[in-house]
Design an enzyme around this catalytic site. Structure first.
Site, mmCIF file in Angstrom:
data_model
loop_
_atom_site.group_PDB
_atom_site.id
_atom_site.type_symbol
_atom_site.label_atom_id
_atom_site.label_comp_id
_atom_site.label_asym_id
_atom_site.label_seq_id
_atom_site.Cartn_x
_atom_site.Cartn_y
_atom_site.Cartn_z
ATOM 1 N N ASP A 102 0.825 -1.199 0.000
ATOM 2 C CA ASP A 102 0.000 0.000 0.000
ATOM 3 C C ASP A 102 0.872 1.268 0.000
ATOM 4 O O ASP A 102 2.041 1.234 0.391
ATOM 5 C CB ASP A 102 -0.896 0.041 1.257
ATOM 6 C CG ASP A 102 -1.873 -1.116 1.275
ATOM 7 O OD1 ASP A 102 -2.228 -1.619 0.184
ATOM 8 O OD2 ASP A 102 -2.276 -1.527 2.387
HETATM 9 N N1 URA Z 1 -1.170 -6.093 3.695
HETATM 10 C C1 URA Z 1 -1.673 -4.841 3.745
HETATM 11 O O1 URA Z 1 -2.713 -4.621 4.357
HETATM 12 N N2 URA Z 1 -1.012 -3.853 3.127
HETATM 13 C C2 URA Z 1 0.145 -4.038 2.453
HETATM 14 O O2 URA Z 1 0.703 -3.089 1.904
HETATM 15 C C3 URA Z 1 0.672 -5.354 2.409
HETATM 16 C C4 URA Z 1 -0.006 -6.351 3.029
#
Ligand code: URA
Length: 239
Positions: A102
């Site tokens: 993310d």
């Molecule tokens: N899980 C998440 O919630 N976000 C990420 O960036 C990676 C794994």
């Protein structure tokens, strides 16, 4: 000679199933001719275009690991013009990220132009281990973690077994830090797993993928994988 849909998938452009869909829709050309028939075989000398993009199987393969900072998107091209993980790496090759972190998640991400390895690393059936460290709002108990470890429902589907341990709790700031080891890579998986048991993730970092760690890489730094490391990743694939 290989089947057309396999060659497209190996290039990393898309999955084999998606390639079949694109062939059926008339979006694939071989040597300038649209091919809609399934099962056509092609060789290295054939010129393949998918949705107008040439697929170049002969390109030298490159592999990097990056310690992704916050505030960077994990795509090759962002429609809002934000900085991407690919912008952080100096290369002439058309690389792309393997899986996704993310915008606000930091840590280890692999970038490559090797579609075969990409497809292998992201497919859940191959059980590639990923280690995350999450800072949570609230004080977490072992019982809470047990729920996560045996599987919780996110988007109507149960997560597979995971491992987790509490690294720290801070009663003053009302926060906890937890290490979580999972083998899947669903959208926002870690955040949703903690949400499923009533905890908000304040910060998230991916510490490792398989045997690859962030050792020696500060935030924003990257390095090419060694031949040995690439062979080891392929070794896992062939085990
Ligand atoms: N899980 C998440 O919630 N976000 C990420 O960036 C990676 C794994």
């Amino acid at each position: 000679m290989e089947r057309l849909q396999k060659v497209i998938a190996l290039s990393g452009y898309c999955s084999r199933r998606k390639a079949e869909e694109l062939i059926q829709k008339g979006q694939v050309k071989v040597n300038g001719q649209i091919v809609t028939q399934m099962g056509v075989k092609v060789s290295n000398n054939d010129f393949i275009e998918v949705e107008g993009n040439p697929i170049n199987e002969k390109e030298e393969k490159v592999y990097y690991i990056l310690n992704k900072p916050r505030g960077i998107v994990t795509t090759t091209n962002d429609e809002k013009g934000r900085k991407t993980v690919v912008d952080l790496i100096k290369t002439e090759k058309r690389i792309y990220p393997v899986g996704r972190l993310d915008y606000d998640t930091t840590g280890l991400i692999i970038l490559t132009n090797d579609g075969e390895l990409t497809n292998y690393l992201i497919h859940p059936k191959n059980n590639i281990e990923k280690v995350y460290v999450a800072k949570l709002k609230g004080i977490i108990l072992k019982e809470d973690l047990n729920k996560i470890c045996s599987g919780v429902f996110i988007d109507g589907k149960k997560t597979s077994k995971a491992k987790a341990k509490i690294l720290r709790v801070d009663k003053k700031t009302n926060t906890s830090v937890v290490e979580l080891i999972i083998h899947e890579g669903r959208n926002h998986q870690v955040k949703k797993m903690f949400e499923a048991i009533g905890f908000n993730v304040l910060k998230l970092k991916r510490e490792s993928i398989s045997f690859l760690t962030l050792d020696g890489l500060k935030s924003g730094e990257y390095r090419p994988l060694s031949i040995k490391e690439v062979k080891m990743l392929y070794g896992e694939k062939n085990n």
